[in-house]
Design a protein around this motif. Structure first.
Motif, short mmCIF file in Angstrom:
data_model
loop_
_atom_site.label_atom_id
_atom_site.label_comp_id
_atom_site.label_asym_id
_atom_site.label_seq_id
_atom_site.Cartn_x
_atom_site.Cartn_y
_atom_site.Cartn_z
N ASN A 127 0.82 -1.21 0.00
CA ASN A 127 0.00 0.00 0.00
C ASN A 127 0.86 1.26 0.00
O ASN A 127 0.53 2.26 -0.65
CB ASN A 127 -0.91 0.00 1.23
CG ASN A 127 -1.99 -1.08 1.16
OD1 ASN A 127 -2.30 -1.57 0.06
ND2 ASN A 127 -2.53 -1.47 2.30
N SER A 128 1.98 1.22 0.73
CA SER A 128 2.88 2.38 0.77
C SER A 128 3.47 2.67 -0.61
O SER A 128 3.57 3.83 -1.03
CB SER A 128 4.00 2.12 1.78
OG SER A 128 4.94 3.17 1.77
N ILE A 129 3.86 1.61 -1.31
CA ILE A 129 4.43 1.79 -2.65
C ILE A 129 3.37 2.32 -3.61
O ILE A 129 3.65 3.16 -4.47
CB ILE A 129 5.02 0.45 -3.16
CG1 ILE A 129 6.20 0.03 -2.26
CG2 ILE A 129 5.49 0.59 -4.60
CD1 ILE A 129 6.74 -1.34 -2.59
N GLU A 130 2.12 1.84 -3.45
CA GLU A 130 1.05 2.33 -4.31
C GLU A 130 0.76 3.81 -4.07
O GLU A 130 0.39 4.54 -4.99
CB GLU A 130 -0.21 1.49 -4.10
CG GLU A 130 -0.11 0.09 -4.69
CD GLU A 130 -1.38 -0.73 -4.49
OE1 GLU A 130 -2.16 -0.37 -3.57
OE2 GLU A 130 -1.58 -1.70 -5.23
N VAL A 131 0.92 4.25 -2.81
CA VAL A 131 0.76 5.67 -2.51
C VAL A 131 1.84 6.47 -3.23
O VAL A 131 1.59 7.55 -3.80
CB VAL A 131 0.81 5.92 -0.99
CG1 VAL A 131 0.92 7.42 -0.70
CG2 VAL A 131 -0.42 5.35 -0.32
N GLN A 132 3.07 5.95 -3.23
CA GLN A 132 4.16 6.62 -3.97
C GLN A 132 3.83 6.69 -5.46
O GLN A 132 4.10 7.69 -6.11
CB GLN A 132 5.47 5.85 -3.76
CG GLN A 132 5.98 5.88 -2.33
CD GLN A 132 7.28 5.09 -2.19
OE1 GLN A 132 8.09 5.04 -3.11
NE2 GLN A 132 7.46 4.47 -1.04
N ARG A 133 3.25 5.60 -5.98
CA ARG A 133 2.88 5.59 -7.39
C ARG A 133 1.82 6.66 -7.68
O ARG A 133 1.89 7.35 -8.71
CB ARG A 133 2.38 4.21 -7.80
CG ARG A 133 1.96 4.13 -9.27
CD ARG A 133 1.76 2.70 -9.71
NE ARG A 133 0.67 2.06 -8.99
CZ ARG A 133 0.29 0.78 -9.20
NH1 ARG A 133 0.96 0.04 -10.10
NH2 ARG A 133 -0.69 0.25 -8.52
#
Length: 301
Positions: free
Chosen positions: A145-151
């Motif tokens: 989820n954290s990486i998707e927020v960065q995306r």
């Protein structure tokens, strides 16, 4: 002899009287000057004028390029934005790869979690084992989820850069100044190499194939001067000859005004009059801007 002189003087007086009457009957009904529908071409951006492709008297077509404002700084800014866009795209590709890896990791841990739960149901696994797998699964989901927020952040950043690129491209296009209408360049206000500001007039383009006579009529003439009425427009020609053409009344003011100062006498200047416009074909180009003209009503026979 005396009788002959008296007869001659009587005839001469009669000719003068008749000529005077004819001149009065031939007086014009209104006076005015020629004007045109013109457009002032102004710069939409500021900068140094590097090209001016027209001069007074040139004929231009609608959307014809007539000037160019320096685009160097805008082009440099555009190149910078393209570089930022490329960097954001590379960052997005990296994040997408991380998301793909993390999603795969979550799937693997989820399979392990389901297996441990089945073993727990058969009393073949301990609670500690279940807690350990559930913890690893929760951490993996949070990381994903954290990486998707960065995306999402990089995607929004790319959208902002794209909007800036569109804005700079629009400014560059506005540096290429086009003629908004077809016509003749009747005035030029700037030269190549000068600095222009936003809204600064550069030249004036007028349609000279059709011109207008702005005339003034008094209240008593309103009944005769009507929109659509055909009139005779008269101006001076070569060798004292008069040039006469047909014109059509296209507009009459709804409010009275004091006669403009261009009207000859002081008495006429203080009168209230109504402005009117007469459209005149000017294919031959005999009518020039500011030329004085006279207008006569066409009398029905």
């Amino acid at each position: 002899m005396i009788f002959s002189r008296i007869k001659y003087l009587s005839m001469l007086l009669a000719v003068v009287v008749i000529s005077s009457c004819g001149s009065k009957n031939g007086e014009s009904d209104a006076y005015g000057n020629i004007e045109t529908d013109d457009v002032t071409v102004s710069s939409e951006v500021g900068g140094k004028l590097v090209q001016l492709k027209v001069d007074e008297g040139d004929i231009v077509m609608k959307n014809q390029p007539i000037a160019l404002v320096d685009t160097v700084q805008l082009q440099l800014k555009l190149n910078q934005l393209y570089a930022q866009s490329d960097a954001s795209k590379a960052k997005l590709q990296s994040i997408n790869a991380q998301v793909a890896v993390q999603e795969e990791q979550v799937k693997v841990i989820k399979v392990e979690l389901d297996r441990v739960k089945r073993l727990m149901a058969d009393s073949a696994a301990t609670q500690r084992q279940l807690d350990d797998v559930e913890g690893r699964y929760s951490i993996a989901v949070r990381q994903k989820n954290s990486i998707e927020v960065q995306r999402s952040g990089v995607t929004a950043e790319m959208a902002a850069i794209t909007a800036q690129i569109d804005q700079v491209n629009d400014q560059i296009n506005r540096c290429k100044i086009l003629s908004p209408t077809s016509g003749t360049v009747v005035a030029r206000y700037i030269r190549e190499g000068e600095l222009v500001t936003t809204g600064k007039p550069m030249c004036r383009v007028a349609k000279l194939d059709t011109v207008y006579a702005r005339i003034y009529i008094d209240e008593t003439q309103l009944a005769d001067f009507k929109i659509g009425t055909t009139v005779k427009v008269i101006t001076d020609g070569a060798e004292g000859k008069l040039i006469e053409n047909d014109g059509t009344i296209t507009w009459i003011a709804s409010e009275a005004e004091f006669t403009p100062k261009v009207i000859q006498t002081r008495n006429e200047r203080v009168n209230l009059v109504y402005a009117a416009k007469v459209r005149i074909p000017n294919i031959s180009g005999i009518y020039k801007i500011g030329m004085p003209v006279e207008v006569r009503l066409v009398k029905a026979l």
